[in-house]
Design a protein around this motif. Structure first.
Motif, short mmCIF file in Angstrom:
data_model
loop_
_atom_site.label_atom_id
_atom_site.label_comp_id
_atom_site.label_asym_id
_atom_site.label_seq_id
_atom_site.Cartn_x
_atom_site.Cartn_y
_atom_site.Cartn_z
N ARG A 86 28.43 38.60 3.77
CA ARG A 86 27.35 38.07 2.93
C ARG A 86 27.91 37.94 1.52
NH1 ARG A 86 22.14 38.54 4.11
NH2 ARG A 86 22.46 40.37 5.42
N LEU A 137 26.25 33.09 3.98
CA LEU A 137 26.74 33.96 5.03
C LEU A 137 27.88 33.29 5.78
CD1 LEU A 137 23.31 34.95 6.62
CD2 LEU A 137 24.57 36.16 4.86
N ASN A 161 17.67 27.91 11.13
CA ASN A 161 18.23 28.30 9.83
C ASN A 161 19.57 29.00 9.95
OD1 ASN A 161 15.96 27.30 8.50
ND2 ASN A 161 14.87 29.23 8.78
N GLU A 199 21.39 35.56 10.33
CA GLU A 199 21.07 36.59 9.34
C GLU A 199 21.25 37.92 10.03
OE1 GLU A 199 20.70 37.97 6.65
OE2 GLU A 199 20.14 36.46 5.21
N TRP A 200 21.20 39.00 9.26
CA TRP A 200 21.29 40.34 9.83
C TRP A 200 20.69 41.35 8.88
CZ3 TRP A 200 25.73 37.45 8.72
CH2 TRP A 200 26.49 37.85 7.62
N SER A 201 20.63 42.60 9.30
CA SER A 201 20.09 43.74 8.54
C SER A 201 18.57 43.85 8.62
CB SER A 201 20.54 43.75 7.08
OG SER A 201 21.94 43.80 7.01
N GLU A 217 16.39 34.75 12.79
CA GLU A 217 17.79 34.51 12.44
C GLU A 217 18.69 35.62 12.97
OE1 GLU A 217 15.26 34.31 10.26
OE2 GLU A 217 15.19 32.17 9.77
N PRO A 218 18.32 36.90 12.84
CA PRO A 218 19.13 37.94 13.46
C PRO A 218 19.18 37.82 14.99
CG PRO A 218 17.78 38.89 11.75
CD PRO A 218 17.31 37.48 11.95
N ASN A 240 25.98 44.55 4.77
CA ASN A 240 26.24 43.21 4.25
C ASN A 240 27.48 42.60 4.88
OD1 ASN A 240 24.04 42.87 2.58
ND2 ASN A 240 25.04 43.82 0.83
#
Length: 98
Positions: free
Chosen positions: A8, A13, A34, A37-39, A44-45, A79
């Motif tokens: 990140r 990303l 989109n 993503e993560w966390s 998105e994750p 991250n």
């Protein structure tokens, strides 16, 4: 053995497998257009979970375990993260036991 990495940065990303951008596997399932993503838990994750699983252990397992893999693994990434193919397989084995 494959190595999955995520970074990140201010400009966005970057997710790679063995240094090459990881496919989002939209053709298999689209949880979010989109991208990754993560966390946290969300669309998105889950797309990232699907992509890692599809690449490491196959599409059928990816479809079956994308939600629990997202919750147990992807939602807990920092991250910057790194995960080996063996790590993915270990997580799949653990999830299959639950």
């Amino acid at each position: 053995m494959k190595i999955y990495t995520g970074t990140r940065a201010f400009d966005g990303l970057d997710v790679r497998v063995d240094g090459v951008p990881l496919s989002p596997y939209f053709q298999l399932e689209t949880f979010s257009k989109n991208g990754f993503e993560w966390s946290f838990e969300g669309a998105e994750p889950r797309q990232l979970a699907l992509a890692i699983l599809a690449d490491a252990v196959g599409e059928a397992t990816a479809l079956r375990l994308s939600a629990p893999f997202m919750a147990a693994v992807v939602a807990n990434f920092d991250n910057d993260w790194e995960m080996t193919e063996d790590d993915v397989r270990d997580a799949v084995r653990a999830l299959d036991k639950t």
